[in-house]
Design a protein around this motif. Structure first.
Motif, short mmCIF file in Angstrom:
data_model
loop_
_atom_site.label_atom_id
_atom_site.label_comp_id
_atom_site.label_asym_id
_atom_site.label_seq_id
_atom_site.Cartn_x
_atom_site.Cartn_y
_atom_site.Cartn_z
N THR A 113 0.82 -1.22 0.00
CA THR A 113 0.00 0.00 0.00
C THR A 113 0.85 1.26 0.00
N ILE A 114 2.17 1.13 -0.21
CA ILE A 114 3.07 2.28 -0.15
C ILE A 114 4.01 2.22 -1.36
N PRO A 115 4.06 3.27 -2.16
CA PRO A 115 5.00 3.26 -3.29
C PRO A 115 6.43 3.04 -2.81
N LEU A 116 7.13 2.18 -3.52
CA LEU A 116 8.49 1.80 -3.14
C LEU A 116 9.49 2.66 -3.90
N ALA A 117 10.43 3.25 -3.19
CA ALA A 117 11.47 4.04 -3.86
C ALA A 117 12.34 3.13 -4.71
N GLY A 118 12.81 3.66 -5.82
CA GLY A 118 13.65 2.87 -6.70
C GLY A 118 13.00 2.69 -8.05
N THR A 119 13.81 2.57 -9.06
CA THR A 119 13.33 2.52 -10.42
C THR A 119 13.54 1.15 -11.06
N ARG A 120 12.90 0.94 -12.20
CA ARG A 120 13.11 -0.29 -12.96
C ARG A 120 14.57 -0.41 -13.37
N SER A 121 15.17 0.72 -13.73
CA SER A 121 16.58 0.72 -14.14
C SER A 121 17.48 0.26 -13.00
N LEU A 122 17.20 0.74 -11.78
CA LEU A 122 18.00 0.33 -10.63
C LEU A 122 17.82 -1.15 -10.34
N ALA A 123 16.60 -1.66 -10.49
CA ALA A 123 16.36 -3.09 -10.30
C ALA A 123 17.19 -3.92 -11.27
N ARG A 124 17.29 -3.46 -12.51
CA ARG A 124 18.10 -4.17 -13.51
C ARG A 124 19.56 -4.23 -13.06
N LYS A 125 20.06 -3.12 -12.54
CA LYS A 125 21.45 -3.08 -12.09
C LYS A 125 21.68 -4.05 -10.94
N TYR A 126 20.74 -4.11 -9.99
CA TYR A 126 20.90 -5.00 -8.85
C TYR A 126 20.85 -6.48 -9.28
N VAL A 127 19.99 -6.81 -10.22
CA VAL A 127 19.91 -8.18 -10.70
C VAL A 127 21.26 -8.62 -11.28
N SER A 128 21.89 -7.70 -12.01
CA SER A 128 23.20 -8.00 -12.58
C SER A 128 24.27 -8.06 -11.50
N LEU A 129 24.24 -7.10 -10.57
CA LEU A 129 25.26 -7.01 -9.53
C LEU A 129 25.29 -8.25 -8.65
N TYR A 130 24.11 -8.76 -8.28
CA TYR A 130 24.04 -9.90 -7.37
C TYR A 130 23.90 -11.23 -8.11
N GLY A 131 23.96 -11.20 -9.42
CA GLY A 131 23.92 -12.43 -10.19
C GLY A 131 22.65 -13.22 -9.99
#
Length: 417
Positions: A196-214
């Motif tokens: 029920t609360i908008p989450l800070a962070g963007t789709r672009s940042l999520a892509r970076k984290y997926v790559s960073l943490y494998g």
């Protein structure tokens, strides 16, 4: 005994986070229309019960909690589902909750009771994904060692309910969210991935984290992440303008209560932080270094003192053993303080379950590593295999409480005499 004092402090911390009093002190304004209660998390059934007791108007609703965590309510339906990997029961509960809040009007009120664990308990795959996909995503995240804030941002991308999407579905009704926080820093948008609360962070940042943490994602999830479909609402969305959020229990409040109890026993308490993140075994090394500095040089704190900390560590799976993040922290700590006669420690999850085992946590002291070796267990080998639960069970040092009815995450207490 020192272990008894540490356990009393843990139970005091848990009591401070119990929903009964906190919910009653944070009731929203009565609406002209209907009051609908929804919720998800390890403490949400207890929150629902407390809300029923405190609310003097008519209510209906549905709350989902972890298996074994239910509490009987008269007007709010409680269902159970799986944690930490979602199951069909959670999938059906999420669908029912979304149906429950559909079609409400501007005079209606939705009370959202949110606590840790809600991410897994409300699986609602984004269009084009399946429950199998969401389960695979969760398993990959849990094994990645990524901090909870990163995991929630990534989960958010693949959900039809997280990141404020549920609040958008409630519109034009007003949403009042009450949060029992289990996340470092107590950002309510991160608890249960903020349905029920908008989450800070963007789709672009999520892509970076997926790559960073494998993080290994199913093919349909990879395709969704690469595009701009299923974006979450922004905090500036007019549909969310009348909504409110209150954090009613947190690690900070629980640690302060535990510190007060220690001081009543004549022992000074130092709260290192209520928002520690990082690999459990690495966090243990830092805690051990501070404890040994106090024990040998009486700095940066004077003995006797209890060092307190909270937050949420993570475990990168390297072996095939058993144990949650608190047990892993403690096994690494036991190795680091081996032979230290003045140090005793407890680490436990305030929800009563450390990971997926039956213990809340365990105890260690300067003799733990030696006692493990006498029991035929190599502490270093057990740590390498992520098998802390088996190690502590073998020497009888597990702390088993059962579900506590709340959840403000990790509690760590190290007593130095």
């Amino acid at each position: 005994m020192d272990t008894m004092l540490l356990e009393q402090m843990f139970r005091t911390a848990v009591a401070q986070a119990q929903p009964a009093l906190a919910v009653a002190q944070n009731l929203p304004e009565r609406p002209k229309g209907r009051t609908v209660v929804i919720g998800a998390g390890k403490a949400s059934a207890q929150m629902a019960h407390a809300f029923e007791q405190a609310w003097d108007g008519p209510i209906t609703g549905l709350v989902v909690t972890r298996y074994g965590y239910a509490q009987a309510c008269e007007r709010i339906e409680i269902v159970e589902a799986a944690h930490p990997v979602p199951d069909e029961a959670g999938f059906l509960a999420a669908r029912r909750i979304m149906e429950t809040v559909s079609g409400l009007g501007p005079d209606d009120l939705v009370v959202a009771l949110i606590s840790g664990g809600g991410s897994s308990l409300l699986p609602a795959p984004a269009p084009g994904l399946t429950l199998d996909d969401e389960q695979a995503i969760n398993r990959s995240l849990l094994a990645s060692g990524a901090p909870i804030s990163v995991m929630n941002l990534i989960r958010n991308q693949f959900s039809a309910i997280k990141g404020g999407r549920l609040a958008a579905r409630c519109a034009p009704a007003r949403v009042a969210t009450l949060v029992v926080s289990d996340v470092p820093g107590d950002d309510p948008a991160v608890v249960a991935s903020g349905p029920t609360i908008p989450l800070a962070g963007t789709r672009s940042l999520a892509r970076k984290y997926v790559s960073l943490y494998g993080i290994d994602l199913p093919p349909h999830a990879q395709a969704l992440l690469a595009g701009d479909d299923n974006l979450a609402p922004l905090a500036t969305d007019p549909a969310l303008a009348r909504n409110s959020v209150r954090t009613i229990a947190s690690a900070a409040l629980s640690l302060e209560a535990a510190a007060a109890q220690a001081r009543e026993q004549g022992i000074e308490a130092a709260i290192l932080s209520d928002s520690i993140e990082g690999e459990a075994r690495d966090v243990a090394q830092v805690h051990a270094a501070i404890a040994k500095e106090v024990a040998t040089r009486n700095r940066p704190f004077s003995k006797p003192v209890v060092l307190l900390s909270g937050g949420e560590t993570t475990v990168t799976l390297r072996g095939k053993g058993r144990g949650g993040r608190n047990a892993e922290f403690l096994l690494a700590l036991a190795i680091a303080i081996d032979g230290s006669e003045r140090v005793t420690a407890l680490a436990a999850d305030t929800d009563g379950i450390d990971g997926s085992e039956d213990n809340a946590g365990a105890f260690v002291d300067g003799t733990t590593a030696t006692r493990l070796r006498h029991a035929g267990i190599d502490p270093l080998a057990a740590l390498a295999n992520n098998d802390a639960y088996s190690a502590f069970k073998a020497i009888g040092d597990l702390l088993v409480t059962g579900p506590t009815g709340t959840n403000v995450n990790d509690f760590r207490a190290i007593l130095v005499r």
